[in-house]
Design a protein around this motif. Sequence first.
Motif, PDB file in Angstrom:
ATOM      1  N   GLN A   1       0.845  -1.190   0.000  1.00  0.00           N
ATOM      2  CA  GLN A   1       0.000   0.000   0.000  1.00  0.00           C
ATOM      3  C   GLN A   1       0.883   1.244   0.000  1.00  0.00           C
ATOM      4  O   GLN A   1       1.638   1.492   0.934  1.00  0.00           O
ATOM      5  N   LEU A   2       0.787   2.025  -1.062  1.00  0.00           N
ATOM      6  CA  LEU A   2       1.680   3.169  -1.254  1.00  0.00           C
ATOM      7  C   LEU A   2       1.129   4.430  -0.614  1.00  0.00           C
ATOM      8  O   LEU A   2       0.018   4.863  -0.917  1.00  0.00           O
ATOM      9  N   ASP A   3       1.912   5.024   0.280  1.00  0.00           N
ATOM     10  CA  ASP A   3       1.632   6.352   0.810  1.00  0.00           C
ATOM     11  C   ASP A   3       2.432   7.343  -0.028  1.00  0.00           C
ATOM     12  O   ASP A   3       3.664   7.386   0.052  1.00  0.00           O
ATOM     13  N   VAL A   4       1.742   8.124  -0.834  1.00  0.00           N
ATOM     14  CA  VAL A   4       2.412   8.994  -1.806  1.00  0.00           C
ATOM     15  C   VAL A   4       3.231  10.086  -1.124  1.00  0.00           C
ATOM     16  O   VAL A   4       4.392  10.332  -1.477  1.00  0.00           O
ATOM     17  N   GLY A   5       2.658  10.756  -0.147  1.00  0.00           N
ATOM     18  CA  GLY A   5       3.339  11.883   0.475  1.00  0.00           C
ATOM     19  C   GLY A   5       4.653  11.517   1.128  1.00  0.00           C
ATOM     20  O   GLY A   5       5.671  12.193   0.943  1.00  0.00           O
TER      21      GLY A   5
END
Length: 282
Positions: A187-191
């Motif tokens: 699960q990618l956290d962009v910030g």
Amino acid sequence: MIPNRSSRRSFLALSAMLPWALRARASTSIPVGLELYSVREALKRDPAGTVRAVAQLGYECVEFYAPYFDWSESETKQMRKLMDDLGIHCFSTHNDEAFFKPENLERARDRNLILGSKYVVLSSSAQKSALDAWKALADSLNTIADKLEPSGLRVGCHNHQVEFRPIQGQRPIEVLAKNTKRSIMLQLDVGTCIEAGSDPVEWIQSNPGRIRSIHCKDWSPEPGKGYTVLFGEGAADWKKIFEAAEGGGSVEYYLVEQEGSRLSELETARACLKAFRERHSA
């Protein structure tokens, strides 16, 4: 019981937004939800009223974070009924590392099954100074996946800055990707990816089929701004991120997440969803 104490003023304000919300809800085939940490203070006061308000804003799903674990079975079933009545879903939950311990895993499994979750996501892991420790975490996630998958649940792993900062010449996130089963969602956290100096588009493209949900959180390098900017106001190139995610990334759902802003929690959630819809349809 899960309390429901939404004020009349809040209800009227949210009702005024509803026509826009209903139009927005149908604008994309990939659901967009809210990580409920974004409205954590409201959620503490009134879980049911907050979830109802989030649905009225036009969000199609929610992601509960760690406090859900303390709900009784009855409270969890009440929340599931509310979501069913509202027509929204919980595709995943965020979990402390302790929830994956043998003494807690059965409870986490049962609560997630009641909520209708698909993914039980590790929200964060303790700081590790050596790549071997990250490899050990990957092994642990594989073991948990083997225990949960027979019940229909899959495991996920959520990044922060630390996973993208190299140690011993390699990024820990690469160790996790290489050494975990492909059924485990990254699960990618962009910030936090951007703040750590990495490119979210490159990461998505390097891991086809693994980035099945994305925390749509922006970040600005400008002094004093950081994570207080609303969606679309920071450094993220959302057009390219959406293209990568919906190409080889195989994204199943998006989750807006906000750590805080110049607006109230629900107003922040409303503004971010509006901006998300505008960017996604551009």
